[in-house]
Design a protein around this motif. Structure first.
Motif, PDB file in Angstrom:
ATOM      1  N   ARG A 111      12.594  54.687  14.839  1.00  0.00           N
ATOM      2  CA  ARG A 111      12.592  55.251  13.442  1.00  0.00           C
ATOM      3  C   ARG A 111      12.427  54.278  12.698  1.00  0.00           C
ATOM      4  O   ARG A 111      12.019  54.123  11.312  1.00  0.00           O
ATOM      5  CB  ARG A 111      13.362  56.514  12.997  1.00  0.00           C
ATOM      6  N   ARG A 112      13.536  53.398  12.793  1.00  0.00           N
ATOM      7  CA  ARG A 112      13.859  52.245  11.704  1.00  0.00           C
ATOM      8  C   ARG A 112      12.704  51.599  11.759  1.00  0.00           C
ATOM      9  O   ARG A 112      12.208  50.951  10.638  1.00  0.00           O
ATOM     10  CB  ARG A 112      15.101  51.373  12.126  1.00  0.00           C
ATOM     11  N   ARG A 133       7.965  44.036  10.215  1.00  0.00           N
ATOM     12  CA  ARG A 133       7.850  44.841  11.283  1.00  0.00           C
ATOM     13  C   ARG A 133       7.633  43.645  12.411  1.00  0.00           C
ATOM     14  O   ARG A 133       6.967  42.844  12.371  1.00  0.00           O
ATOM     15  CB  ARG A 133       6.536  45.843  11.587  1.00  0.00           C
ATOM     16  N   PRO A 134       8.182  43.852  13.704  1.00  0.00           N
ATOM     17  CA  PRO A 134       7.998  42.977  14.837  1.00  0.00           C
ATOM     18  C   PRO A 134       6.594  42.954  15.287  1.00  0.00           C
ATOM     19  O   PRO A 134       5.933  44.003  15.156  1.00  0.00           O
ATOM     20  CB  PRO A 134       9.094  43.332  15.925  1.00  0.00           C
ATOM     21  N   GLU A 135       6.105  42.093  15.793  1.00  0.00           N
ATOM     22  CA  GLU A 135       4.642  41.930  16.163  1.00  0.00           C
ATOM     23  C   GLU A 135       4.572  42.524  17.422  1.00  0.00           C
ATOM     24  O   GLU A 135       5.544  42.406  18.242  1.00  0.00           O
ATOM     25  CB  GLU A 135       4.263  40.433  16.452  1.00  0.00           C
ATOM     26  N   PRO A 140      14.698  62.923   7.441  1.00  0.00           N
ATOM     27  CA  PRO A 140      15.499  61.632   7.215  1.00  0.00           C
ATOM     28  C   PRO A 140      16.361  61.312   8.568  1.00  0.00           C
ATOM     29  O   PRO A 140      16.967  62.152   9.137  1.00  0.00           O
ATOM     30  CB  PRO A 140      16.391  62.026   6.102  1.00  0.00           C
ATOM     31  N   ILE A 141      16.205  59.940   8.867  1.00  0.00           N
ATOM     32  CA  ILE A 141      16.871  59.292   9.924  1.00  0.00           C
ATOM     33  C   ILE A 141      18.449  59.834  10.105  1.00  0.00           C
ATOM     34  O   ILE A 141      18.808  60.101  11.251  1.00  0.00           O
ATOM     35  CB  ILE A 141      16.810  57.539  10.197  1.00  0.00           C
ATOM     36  N   ALA A 173      17.902  54.863  20.928  1.00  0.00           N
ATOM     37  CA  ALA A 173      16.484  54.681  20.901  1.00  0.00           C
ATOM     38  C   ALA A 173      15.964  55.184  19.979  1.00  0.00           C
ATOM     39  O   ALA A 173      14.961  54.595  19.042  1.00  0.00           O
ATOM     40  CB  ALA A 173      16.260  55.063  22.329  1.00  0.00           C
ATOM     41  N   TYR A 174      16.271  56.417  19.296  1.00  0.00           N
ATOM     42  CA  TYR A 174      15.612  57.117  18.283  1.00  0.00           C
ATOM     43  C   TYR A 174      15.870  56.447  16.889  1.00  0.00           C
ATOM     44  O   TYR A 174      14.983  56.160  16.248  1.00  0.00           O
ATOM     45  CB  TYR A 174      16.252  58.699  17.939  1.00  0.00           C
TER      46      TYR A 174
END
Length: 149
Positions: A135-136, A145-147, A59-60, A130-131
């Motif tokens: 992960r998100r 999700r971003p292209e 889990p994040i 950054a992690y």
């Protein structure tokens, strides 16, 4: 004549001092190596060699919260150490009444060996952010999700 770490050459180590120093080194090195989990796959998925948990996603918050707290603690300790060295908040603990060296080769050696540690907290905070972002983004549904590209 001063020997290792500013102690007199004939200083008699207490029974607990050597194991304490070795234990402190091992624990701090182990915690530092955990930062690799922020950039390696074993920080996202439990490795196969771990029984009962192998292959499960970590889990994040289980990674981000301890990492962020560690980064904050390291930065606070470093700030305290630097400010204490500059302003002398705490009296020296050795029996000579001497603290850390403030001039000469001993002071140069002290600052050059400890100065890189000042970057550890901020770099750990950057790795943590950054992690979390990576992960998100990986856990986001495909529709949001971003292209790529």
């Amino acid at each position: 004549m001063l020997g290792l770490a500013g102690y007199d050459a004939d200083y008699q180590w207490a029974v607990w001092e050597r194991p304490y120093v070795i234990g402190l080194s091992v624990v701090s090195e182990g915690l530092a190596l955990l930062a690799l989990g922020l950039v390696r796959p074993w920080g996202e998925v439990v490795p196969d060699w771990v029984p009962k948990l192998r292959g499960r996603r970590i889990p994040i918050p289980a990674v981000v919260i301890p990492s962020a707290l560690g980064a904050a603690l390291i930065m606070m300790l470093c700030a305290y150490g630097v400010l204490n060295q500059i302003f002398g908040f705490v009296e020296p603990l050795n029996e000579n009444g001497e603290g850390f060296p403030t001039s000469g080769p001993a002071a140069w050696a002290l600052w050059t060996t400890y100065a890189p540690l000042l970057a550890w907290g901020p770099l750990l905070a950057i790795l943590t952010v950054a992690y979390h972002r990576r992960r998100r983004a990986d856990d986001a549904p495909a529709a949001i999700r971003p292209e790529a590209g």
